[in-house]
Design a protein around this motif. Structure first.
Motif, PDB file in Angstrom:
ATOM      1  N   TYR A  83      -8.268  18.690  16.678  1.00 41.93           N
ATOM      2  CA  TYR A  83      -9.678  18.436  16.391  1.00 41.93           C
ATOM      3  C   TYR A  83     -10.111  19.125  15.108  1.00 41.93           C
ATOM      4  CZ  TYR A  83     -14.749  18.600  16.825  1.00 41.93           C
ATOM      5  OH  TYR A  83     -16.096  18.482  16.589  1.00 41.93           O
ATOM      6  N   SER A  84     -10.749  18.344  14.219  1.00 43.80           N
ATOM      7  CA  SER A  84     -11.239  18.888  12.958  1.00 43.80           C
ATOM      8  C   SER A  84     -12.710  18.587  12.719  1.00 43.80           C
ATOM      9  CB  SER A  84     -10.415  18.332  11.788  1.00 43.80           C
ATOM     10  OG  SER A  84      -9.077  18.760  11.881  1.00 43.80           O
ATOM     11  N   GLY A  85     -13.371  17.963  13.676  1.00 50.01           N
ATOM     12  CA  GLY A  85     -14.799  17.705  13.544  1.00 50.01           C
ATOM     13  C   GLY A  85     -15.136  16.363  12.938  1.00 50.01           C
ATOM     14  N   PHE A  86     -14.142  15.566  12.546  1.00 50.80           N
ATOM     15  CA  PHE A  86     -14.400  14.274  11.932  1.00 50.80           C
ATOM     16  C   PHE A  86     -13.391  13.246  12.437  1.00 50.80           C
ATOM     17  CE2 PHE A  86     -11.602  16.707   9.169  1.00 50.80           C
ATOM     18  CZ  PHE A  86     -10.555  15.830   8.949  1.00 50.80           C
ATOM     19  N   ASP A  87     -13.747  11.991  12.267  1.00 49.90           N
ATOM     20  CA  ASP A  87     -12.858  10.887  12.607  1.00 49.90           C
ATOM     21  C   ASP A  87     -11.763  10.824  11.546  1.00 49.90           C
ATOM     22  OD1 ASP A  87     -11.596   8.415  12.916  1.00 49.90           O
ATOM     23  OD2 ASP A  87     -13.423   7.398  13.544  1.00 49.90           O
ATOM     24  N   LYS A  88     -10.526  11.073  11.942  1.00 51.15           N
ATOM     25  CA  LYS A  88      -9.427  11.181  10.973  1.00 51.15           C
ATOM     26  C   LYS A  88      -8.964   9.838  10.430  1.00 51.15           C
ATOM     27  CE  LYS A  88      -7.120  13.729  13.918  1.00 51.15           C
ATOM     28  NZ  LYS A  88      -6.069  14.546  14.566  1.00 51.15           N
ATOM     29  N   THR A  89      -9.460   8.732  10.973  1.00 54.32           N
ATOM     30  CA  THR A  89      -9.052   7.418  10.465  1.00 54.32           C
ATOM     31  C   THR A  89     -10.220   6.617   9.888  1.00 54.32           C
ATOM     32  OG1 THR A  89      -9.333   6.378  12.644  1.00 54.32           O
ATOM     33  CG2 THR A  89      -7.161   7.286  12.113  1.00 54.32           C
ATOM     34  N   GLN A  90     -11.413   7.220   9.801  1.00 61.94           N
ATOM     35  CA  GLN A  90     -12.559   6.518   9.223  1.00 61.94           C
ATOM     36  C   GLN A  90     -12.242   6.093   7.789  1.00 61.94           C
ATOM     37  OE1 GLN A  90     -15.324   5.516  10.539  1.00 61.94           O
ATOM     38  NE2 GLN A  90     -16.482   4.922   8.729  1.00 61.94           N
ATOM     39  N   GLY A  91     -12.365   4.787   7.519  1.00 64.86           N
ATOM     40  CA  GLY A  91     -12.090   4.281   6.176  1.00 64.86           C
ATOM     41  C   GLY A  91     -10.628   3.978   5.914  1.00 64.86           C
ATOM     42  N   TYR A  92      -9.768   4.170   6.912  1.00 70.85           N
ATOM     43  CA  TYR A  92      -8.337   3.894   6.733  1.00 70.85           C
ATOM     44  C   TYR A  92      -7.983   2.562   7.384  1.00 70.85           C
ATOM     45  CZ  TYR A  92      -3.257   4.250   7.198  1.00 70.85           C
ATOM     46  OH  TYR A  92      -1.901   4.003   7.152  1.00 70.85           O
ATOM     47  N   ASN A  93      -7.293   1.711   6.658  1.00 69.16           N
ATOM     48  CA  ASN A  93      -6.836   0.421   7.175  1.00 69.16           C
ATOM     49  C   ASN A  93      -5.316   0.353   7.012  1.00 69.16           C
ATOM     50  OD1 ASN A  93      -6.289  -2.194   7.893  1.00 69.16           O
ATOM     51  ND2 ASN A  93      -7.743  -3.146   6.482  1.00 69.16           N
ATOM     52  N   TYR A  94      -4.616   0.411   8.111  1.00 70.39           N
ATOM     53  CA  TYR A  94      -3.147   0.419   8.086  1.00 70.39           C
ATOM     54  C   TYR A  94      -2.592  -0.775   7.305  1.00 70.39           C
ATOM     55  CZ  TYR A  94       1.648   0.491   9.947  1.00 70.39           C
ATOM     56  OH  TYR A  94       3.008   0.511  10.080  1.00 70.39           O
ATOM     57  N   GLN A  95      -3.194  -1.933   7.486  1.00 67.68           N
ATOM     58  CA  GLN A  95      -2.675  -3.145   6.841  1.00 67.68           C
ATOM     59  C   GLN A  95      -2.709  -3.038   5.315  1.00 67.68           C
ATOM     60  OE1 GLN A  95      -1.240  -5.682   8.497  1.00 67.68           O
ATOM     61  NE2 GLN A  95      -1.572  -4.532  10.386  1.00 67.68           N
ATOM     62  N   ASP A  96      -3.640  -2.251   4.791  1.00 67.53           N
ATOM     63  CA  ASP A  96      -3.724  -2.095   3.338  1.00 67.53           C
ATOM     64  C   ASP A  96      -2.510  -1.359   2.765  1.00 67.53           C
ATOM     65  OD1 ASP A  96      -6.160  -3.353   3.365  1.00 67.53           O
ATOM     66  OD2 ASP A  96      -7.338  -1.508   3.295  1.00 67.53           O
ATOM     67  N   HIS A  97      -1.772  -0.643   3.630  1.00 68.50           N
ATOM     68  CA  HIS A  97      -0.649   0.163   3.166  1.00 68.50           C
ATOM     69  C   HIS A  97       0.703  -0.481   3.457  1.00 68.50           C
ATOM     70  CE1 HIS A  97      -3.197   3.681   2.210  1.00 68.50           C
ATOM     71  NE2 HIS A  97      -3.952   3.189   3.177  1.00 68.50           N
ATOM     72  N   LEU A  98       0.667  -1.652   4.117  1.00 67.40           N
ATOM     73  CA  LEU A  98       1.905  -2.368   4.377  1.00 67.40           C
ATOM     74  C   LEU A  98       2.373  -3.090   3.123  1.00 67.40           C
ATOM     75  CD1 LEU A  98       1.484  -4.008   7.900  1.00 67.40           C
ATOM     76  CD2 LEU A  98       3.150  -2.282   7.227  1.00 67.40           C
ATOM     77  N   TYR A  99       3.663  -3.045   2.894  1.00 67.87           N
ATOM     78  CA  TYR A  99       4.263  -3.678   1.728  1.00 67.87           C
ATOM     79  C   TYR A  99       5.148  -4.821   2.216  1.00 67.87           C
ATOM     80  CZ  TYR A  99       5.993  -3.652  -3.110  1.00 67.87           C
ATOM     81  OH  TYR A  99       6.270  -3.969  -4.415  1.00 67.87           O
ATOM     82  N   PRO A 100       5.142  -5.963   1.536  1.00 61.86           N
ATOM     83  CA  PRO A 100       6.034  -7.057   1.963  1.00 61.86           C
ATOM     84  C   PRO A 100       7.494  -6.585   2.000  1.00 61.86           C
ATOM     85  CG  PRO A 100       4.482  -7.828   0.315  1.00 61.86           C
ATOM     86  CD  PRO A 100       4.323  -6.327   0.373  1.00 61.86           C
ATOM     87  N   THR A 101       8.111  -6.688   3.169  1.00 66.65           N
ATOM     88  CA  THR A 101       9.458  -6.157   3.366  1.00 66.65           C
ATOM     89  C   THR A 101      10.465  -7.290   3.379  1.00 66.65           C
ATOM     90  OG1 THR A 101       8.518  -4.395   4.724  1.00 66.65           O
ATOM     91  CG2 THR A 101      10.897  -4.706   4.838  1.00 66.65           C
ATOM     92  N   ALA A 102      11.478  -7.183   2.528  1.00 65.96           N
ATOM     93  CA  ALA A 102      12.544  -8.184   2.472  1.00 65.96           C
ATOM     94  C   ALA A 102      13.877  -7.444   2.472  1.00 65.96           C
ATOM     95  CB  ALA A 102      12.399  -9.062   1.232  1.00 65.96           C
ATOM     96  N   LEU A 103      14.385  -7.145   3.670  1.00 69.77           N
ATOM     97  CA  LEU A 103      15.631  -6.409   3.770  1.00 69.77           C
ATOM     98  C   LEU A 103      16.820  -7.310   3.474  1.00 69.77           C
ATOM     99  CD1 LEU A 103      15.022  -4.306   7.011  1.00 69.77           C
ATOM    100  CD2 LEU A 103      14.588  -3.668   4.644  1.00 69.77           C
ATOM    101  N   ASN A 104      17.808  -6.731   2.817  1.00 67.90           N
ATOM    102  CA  ASN A 104      19.033  -7.465   2.472  1.00 67.90           C
ATOM    103  C   ASN A 104      20.208  -6.574   2.808  1.00 67.90           C
ATOM    104  OD1 ASN A 104      21.200  -8.776   1.317  1.00 67.90           O
ATOM    105  ND2 ASN A 104      20.159  -9.230  -0.614  1.00 67.90           N
ATOM    106  N   SER A 105      21.057  -7.027   3.699  1.00 72.09           N
ATOM    107  CA  SER A 105      22.205  -6.211   4.110  1.00 72.09           C
ATOM    108  C   SER A 105      23.157  -5.943   2.962  1.00 72.09           C
ATOM    109  CB  SER A 105      22.954  -6.903   5.254  1.00 72.09           C
ATOM    110  OG  SER A 105      23.487  -8.156   4.825  1.00 72.09           O
ATOM    111  N   GLN A 106      23.061  -6.712   1.890  1.00 74.84           N
ATOM    112  CA  GLN A 106      23.950  -6.552   0.737  1.00 74.84           C
ATOM    113  C   GLN A 106      23.355  -5.659  -0.354  1.00 74.84           C
ATOM    114  OE1 GLN A 106      27.059  -7.861   1.065  1.00 74.84           O
ATOM    115  NE2 GLN A 106      26.253  -8.446   3.077  1.00 74.84           N
ATOM    116  N   SER A 107      22.172  -5.134  -0.134  1.00 74.51           N
ATOM    117  CA  SER A 107      21.553  -4.280  -1.151  1.00 74.51           C
ATOM    118  C   SER A 107      22.385  -3.023  -1.371  1.00 74.51           C
ATOM    119  CB  SER A 107      20.136  -3.887  -0.730  1.00 74.51           C
ATOM    120  OG  SER A 107      19.282  -5.004  -0.704  1.00 74.51           O
ATOM    121  N   ARG A 108      22.338  -2.507  -2.597  1.00 73.24           N
ATOM    122  CA  ARG A 108      23.075  -1.298  -2.961  1.00 73.24           C
ATOM    123  C   ARG A 108      22.118  -0.309  -3.626  1.00 73.24           C
ATOM    124  NH1 ARG A 108      25.981  -3.788  -0.213  1.00 73.24           N
ATOM    125  NH2 ARG A 108      28.173  -4.351  -0.510  1.00 73.24           N
ATOM    126  N   ASN A 109      22.354   0.978  -3.369  1.00 69.82           N
ATOM    127  CA  ASN A 109      21.565   2.050  -3.995  1.00 69.82           C
ATOM    128  C   ASN A 109      20.062   1.826  -3.824  1.00 69.82           C
ATOM    129  OD1 ASN A 109      23.895   3.404  -5.005  1.00 69.82           O
ATOM    130  ND2 ASN A 109      24.025   1.879  -6.641  1.00 69.82           N
TER     131      ASN A 109
END
Length: 370
Positions: A83-109
């Protein structure tokens, strides 16, 4: 009192412990030739923490990184763990931080951040490693009951990929047994065709069957598919219930490919261990380090952003990748604070390495920055 706040969560961990007493033993390769005996009743950190009280320790601890729109007061209750006295997620949108993911088993480094402490690391030889995979809610009754009682234990959004998209992964590296880092449920969804690397003592907490299970002591290593997998200390602790405090070890992992060294810290606070690691393993090319849950009494066992930069300097890192932010609200800080505090600390400290911030699900080819 804090103990009253945790009463119902402890009941959940008691139930979970009762459910796990009939596990079948797994064939395990133990590597414990250095610091610890074959069986330890309780492990401990190598050094005392420099953080003895609640601070502040530096002027940065007094800065409010929230915007006016994020300052939503909330009242304390037994259903708030940090508890810190404030809503810890007010103004945070998880979807805004998601990045399009395209995994490739052949990727290197390539390194892909899958949220919190989960990374997919693909080396230059076609081997793939997954760190601390937790792709759902917490295991067992802690997840079932805990998420009903405590908002801090609920994921803020789904993982960027499903476990079936990672069927090509060779091995899993687990840093310690806390629920946000170790999930038997996620491991079961990843399948049995895996090699598991974990701290010594944790083999007793592992369910399922796998190709191989390696339980390592600090400063030990395993030769693995043209790499050296090395387990190094962290400043933290372990437990799955109220009865098994520090019965398994905790730490970080170095993947030494022969050409470069990739370091995943696991959860840790700041201490002289980073200089010790450097004295043994030399300069580190890529450092993946946590920057969350550092407020109040957590500071001794978790890195603040400026502590993480200092640790990376101790390790002579070339590329610094922060993690831990945005998946849960387990710390005292607002979910948006760690990255803002990291940017401020980097401006003040002027580290001599590259800082690469990733979105959840984002990949990058690390050889392009070396």
């Amino acid at each position: 009192m804090r103990s009253l706040k945790y009463l119902k969560l402890c009941a959940a961990t008691l139930a979970l412990t009762a459910c796990n007493t009939n596990q079948k033993p797994l064939p395990v390769v133990k590597v414990n030739k250095t610091l610890h005996a074959e069986s330890m009743e309780s492990y401990q950190n190598l050094y005392a923490s420099p953080f003895k009280d609640l601070g502040p320790y530096h002027e940065i601890d007094t800065i409010d990184f929230k915007t006016p729109e994020e300052k939503k007061p909330v009242e304390d209750s037994i259903f708030k763990l940090s508890y810190s006295g404030f809503d810890k997620t007010q103004g945070y949108n998880y979807q805004d931080h998601l990045y399009p993911t395209a995994l490739n088993s052949q990727s290197r480094n390539t390194i892909t951040w899958l949220g919190h402490a989960s990374f997919l690391i693909q080396d230059g030889s076609g081997n793939s490693f997954l760190t601390d995979p937790v792709f759902g809610e917490f295991d067992g009754m802690v997840g079932t009951v805990g998420t009903m009682l405590f908002d801090e234990l609920k994921r803020l959004g789904p993982p960027p990929v499903e476990p079936k998209a990672l069927s090509f992964v060779d091995s899993v590296l687990i840093s310690h047994d806390h629920y946000d880092h170790f999930s038997n449920e996620t491991l079961s969804e990843l399948g049995s065709d895996l090699d598991i690397f974990l701290p010594i003592g944790m083999q007793h907490e592992l369910d399922g069957t796998f190709n191989s299970v390696f339980a390592l002591d600090w400063y030990t290593e395993v030769e693995y598919k043209k790499n050296k997998i090395q387990f190094v200390p962290a400043h933290h602790y372990s437990n799955r219930s109220i009865f098994d405090q520090n019965e398994s070890l905790w730490g970080g992992w170095i993947i030494n490919t022969g050409q470069l060294k990739i370091y995943f810290a696991g959860d840790t606070g700041y201490s002289p261990i980073f200089k010790d690691i450097h004295s043994i393993h030399g300069d580190i090319d890529i450092c993946m380090m946590p920057i969350t849950a550092y407020g109040k009494h957590f500071r001794s066992v978790h890195l603040s952003p400026e502590d993480a930069l200092k640790a990376a300097q101790d390790l002579h890192c070339k590329i610094f990748i922060p993690w831990g932010y945005g998946t849960w609200q387990l710390g005292f800080e607002h979910v948006n604070e760690p990255l803002r505090r990291l940017a401020y600390a980097a401006k003040e400290l002027k580290p001599n390495f590259k800082v690469r911030v990733l979105g959840i699900g984002e990949s990058f080819k690390f050889t392009e920055l070396l």
